[in-house]
Motif scaffolding. Structure first.
Motif, mmCIF file in Angstrom:
data_model
loop_
_atom_site.group_PDB
_atom_site.id
_atom_site.type_symbol
_atom_site.label_atom_id
_atom_site.label_comp_id
_atom_site.label_asym_id
_atom_site.label_seq_id
_atom_site.Cartn_x
_atom_site.Cartn_y
_atom_site.Cartn_z
ATOM 1 N N UNK A 73 0.831 -1.189 0.000
ATOM 2 C CA UNK A 73 0.000 0.000 0.000
ATOM 3 C C UNK A 73 0.867 1.241 0.000
ATOM 4 N N UNK A 74 0.316 2.335 0.464
ATOM 5 C CA UNK A 74 1.051 3.601 0.485
ATOM 6 C C UNK A 74 2.359 3.482 1.255
ATOM 7 N N UNK A 75 2.287 2.969 2.504
ATOM 8 C CA UNK A 75 3.487 2.934 3.345
ATOM 9 C C UNK A 75 4.480 1.878 2.882
ATOM 10 N N UNK A 76 4.001 0.675 2.619
ATOM 11 C CA UNK A 76 4.910 -0.386 2.199
ATOM 12 C C UNK A 76 5.643 -0.045 0.914
ATOM 13 N N UNK A 77 4.925 0.484 -0.053
ATOM 14 C CA UNK A 77 5.559 0.857 -1.312
ATOM 15 C C UNK A 77 6.525 2.016 -1.116
ATOM 16 N N UNK A 78 6.179 2.960 -0.237
ATOM 17 C CA UNK A 78 7.091 4.073 0.048
ATOM 18 C C UNK A 78 8.374 3.573 0.702
ATOM 19 N N UNK A 79 8.258 2.558 1.576
ATOM 20 C CA UNK A 79 9.453 1.943 2.163
ATOM 21 C C UNK A 79 10.329 1.370 1.053
ATOM 22 N N UNK A 80 9.708 0.641 0.127
ATOM 23 C CA UNK A 80 10.469 0.058 -0.966
ATOM 24 C C UNK A 80 11.156 1.113 -1.818
ATOM 25 N N UNK A 81 10.446 2.167 -2.163
ATOM 26 C CA UNK A 81 11.026 3.231 -2.981
ATOM 27 C C UNK A 81 12.198 3.899 -2.262
ATOM 28 N N UNK A 82 12.025 4.161 -0.964
ATOM 29 C CA UNK A 82 13.094 4.812 -0.202
ATOM 30 C C UNK A 82 14.335 3.958 -0.088
ATOM 31 N N UNK A 83 14.156 2.655 0.136
ATOM 32 C CA UNK A 83 15.303 1.758 0.260
ATOM 33 C C UNK A 83 15.984 1.532 -1.083
ATOM 34 N N UNK A 84 15.189 1.421 -2.149
ATOM 35 C CA UNK A 84 15.790 1.231 -3.467
ATOM 36 C C UNK A 84 16.652 2.434 -3.843
ATOM 37 N N UNK A 85 16.222 3.634 -3.438
ATOM 38 C CA UNK A 85 17.023 4.824 -3.715
ATOM 39 C C UNK A 85 18.363 4.778 -3.004
ATOM 40 N N UNK A 86 18.446 3.979 -1.940
ATOM 41 C CA UNK A 86 19.695 3.792 -1.197
ATOM 42 C C UNK A 86 20.511 2.614 -1.729
ATOM 43 N N UNK A 142 -3.598 11.635 2.371
ATOM 44 C CA UNK A 142 -5.013 11.317 2.275
ATOM 45 C C UNK A 142 -5.246 10.239 1.218
ATOM 46 N N UNK A 143 -4.355 10.172 0.228
ATOM 47 C CA UNK A 143 -4.461 9.159 -0.817
ATOM 48 C C UNK A 143 -3.895 7.842 -0.303
ATOM 49 N N UNK A 144 -4.381 6.746 -0.846
ATOM 50 C CA UNK A 144 -3.893 5.437 -0.440
ATOM 51 C C UNK A 144 -3.455 4.652 -1.670
ATOM 52 N N UNK A 145 -2.845 3.483 -1.431
ATOM 53 C CA UNK A 145 -2.439 2.624 -2.529
ATOM 54 C C UNK A 145 -1.028 2.898 -3.006
ATOM 55 N N UNK A 146 -0.453 1.958 -3.759
ATOM 56 C CA UNK A 146 0.944 2.083 -4.186
ATOM 57 C C UNK A 146 1.195 3.266 -5.117
ATOM 58 N N UNK A 147 0.206 3.654 -5.902
ATOM 59 C CA UNK A 147 0.419 4.763 -6.832
ATOM 60 C C UNK A 147 0.629 6.085 -6.103
ATOM 61 N N UNK A 148 0.187 6.167 -4.842
ATOM 62 C CA UNK A 148 0.359 7.394 -4.055
ATOM 63 C C UNK A 148 1.680 7.411 -3.300
ATOM 64 N N UNK A 149 2.475 6.336 -3.394
ATOM 65 C CA UNK A 149 3.701 6.210 -2.602
ATOM 66 C C UNK A 149 4.770 7.199 -3.045
ATOM 67 N N UNK A 150 5.608 7.579 -2.109
ATOM 68 C CA UNK A 150 6.727 8.487 -2.358
ATOM 69 C C UNK A 150 7.939 7.995 -1.571
ATOM 70 N N UNK A 151 9.089 7.952 -2.194
ATOM 71 C CA UNK A 151 10.299 7.523 -1.504
ATOM 72 C C UNK A 151 10.709 8.467 -0.402
ATOM 73 N N UNK A 152 10.278 9.731 -0.484
ATOM 74 C CA UNK A 152 10.635 10.734 0.510
ATOM 75 C C UNK A 152 9.558 10.888 1.586
ATOM 76 N N UNK A 176 16.387 5.052 10.052
ATOM 77 C CA UNK A 176 17.499 5.940 9.708
ATOM 78 C C UNK A 176 17.698 5.998 8.195
ATOM 79 N N UNK A 177 17.681 4.836 7.532
ATOM 80 C CA UNK A 177 17.888 4.804 6.085
ATOM 81 C C UNK A 177 16.805 5.559 5.327
ATOM 82 N N UNK A 178 15.611 5.624 5.898
ATOM 83 C CA UNK A 178 14.515 6.315 5.224
ATOM 84 C C UNK A 178 14.428 7.781 5.624
ATOM 85 N N UNK A 179 15.416 8.252 6.390
ATOM 86 C CA UNK A 179 15.503 9.671 6.709
ATOM 87 C C UNK A 179 14.560 10.136 7.792
#
Length: 366
Positions: free
Chosen positions: A16-29, A128-138, A166-169
């Motif tokens: 979802x929003x949080x899980x996908x954002x975790x993935x995006x943030x870690x992949x950027x690292x 307010x948005x949910x789902x993977x499309x709303x995810x942000x690495x930051x 820490x890795x996700x800032x």
């Protein structure tokens, strides 16, 4: 590529929003990330936007498993992950902690060796948005991330959970499970309930009434647009901490209603004054910018024509003057092609800002 504390691989279960954002943030690292979800579509979207690779039938030995699922299924997924990946640290990122920890510790499939690898966490971030499309690495940058290690948690596993934050800032906080649930009931779950109840009063409003709405109504109902399916679970899982707060609110409402039934009676105006004073004092306790103590900023309201590029021009000219914007909000004028931009600056630079804007041709409301 930025360095990271986690080596990986990391498995994210729940895209979802949080899980996908975790993935995006870690992949950027540069951390290897794999994704799993009960919804193939959600997992596919998360992979398509770069949050990681689908787990599918891959045999991996993850350093860390992140459970990003709704509270109702989080405990079962935590237990399954502890059994499936015997060397991994397992964390969840749900917004309630007590009910999940109790269910994990009560799972008959798990012993102390398994539960010692579990650490409850809660990133205080969202949209307010949910789902993977709303995810942000930051999404987690500079946001609080609460670590709620239980008494039997292995300290080495707690370090891994902290490395994720820490890795996700994020800004890391350590709290007990009980303290966490009481805290979020007050500063997150209670405002959501209040906002939703206020917005529900609008269902039967006339269109001409709503046409008068300004930022006050928009501010108080903004989070009423949140995902109702998720919040049903949050309310039910944290009911024990939320009920006393709602009871206090009910007592305040009963007091206000009683006063307003006879607004000119003895002591009525004093009671209303006390209500507003208490609200002002409570608002003043909310930390200000960067978590610093609250500070009264000076407000400058600028009238802006509703034309492309006007906001960008305004911000650029303020920046060129060397004045830092502490806060910014916009309000549209109903029925007119103009908006109002409220710019907050430190009090000592208010007059300078007004002078700069006036000389540049902006209309400043003083």
């Amino acid at each position: 590529m930025l360095s990271s504390h986690l080596a990986g691989p990391v498995l994210v279960i729940g895209t979802g929003l949080l899980g996908t954002s975790v993935g995006l943030g870690l992949r950027a690292k540069g951390v290897p990330v794999y994704l799993a979800d009960a919804s193939p579509t959600a997992a596919g979207v998360a992979q398509d936007i770069g949050a990681g690779l689908l787990l599918e039938q891959r045999a991996i030995a993850p350093e860390l498993v992140v459970i990003g699922a709704p509270p109702d299924v989080t405990a079962a997924l935590v237990a399954d992950a502890l059994l499936a990946y015997p060397n991994a640290t397992v964390v969840d990122i749900a917004s309630v902690k007590g009910s999940i920890l109790s269910a994990v510790l009560a799972d008959e499939r798990l012993g102390e060796a398994e539960t010692s690898r579990y650490v409850g966490t809660h990133p205080m971030a969202g949209r307010e948005k949910s789902g993977p499309a709303a995810a942000r690495g930051e999404l987690f940058t500079s946001m609080p991330w609460v670590i709620c290690a239980h008494g039997g948690a292995d300290p080495a596993r707690v370090k891994v959970a902290e490395a994720l934050a820490i890795d996700l800032g994020a800004t890391m906080h350590r709290m007990s499970v009980a303290d966490h649930d009481q805290s979020v009931a007050l500063i997150s779950h209670f405002p959501q309930a209040a906002s939703s109840m206020i917005a529900s009063r609008l269902l039967n409003a006339e269109a001409h009434q709503l046409a008068l709405a300004g930022n006050g109504l928009r501010d108080t109902t903004r989070i009423a647009a949140s995902d109702e399916k998720l919040w049903i679970q949050i309310f039910s899982h944290n009911a024990q901490a939320l009920v006393p707060i709602l009871t206090g609110m009910k007592e305040d409402l009963d007091r206000l209603i009683s006063t307003l039934r006879n607004p000119h009676g003895p002591g009525a105006l004093l009671d209303l004054s006390q209500l507003m004073t208490e609200g002002n004092a409570g608002k003043a306790r909310i930390p200000g910018k960067h978590g610093a103590p609250p500070q009264a900023f000076a407000l400058v309201t600028v009238l802006v024509d509703d034309r492309p590029g006007q906001i960008a021009r305004l911000l650029a000219e303020i920046g060129e003057a060397g004045i830092n914007i502490e806060d910014l909000r916009m309000e549209h004028s109903a029925g007119h092609q103009v908006g109002m931009v409220d710019v907050s600056v430190v009090p000592g630079r208010r007059d300078e800002l007004i002078d700069v804007l006036t000389k540049n041709g902006w209309k400043v409301a003083q």
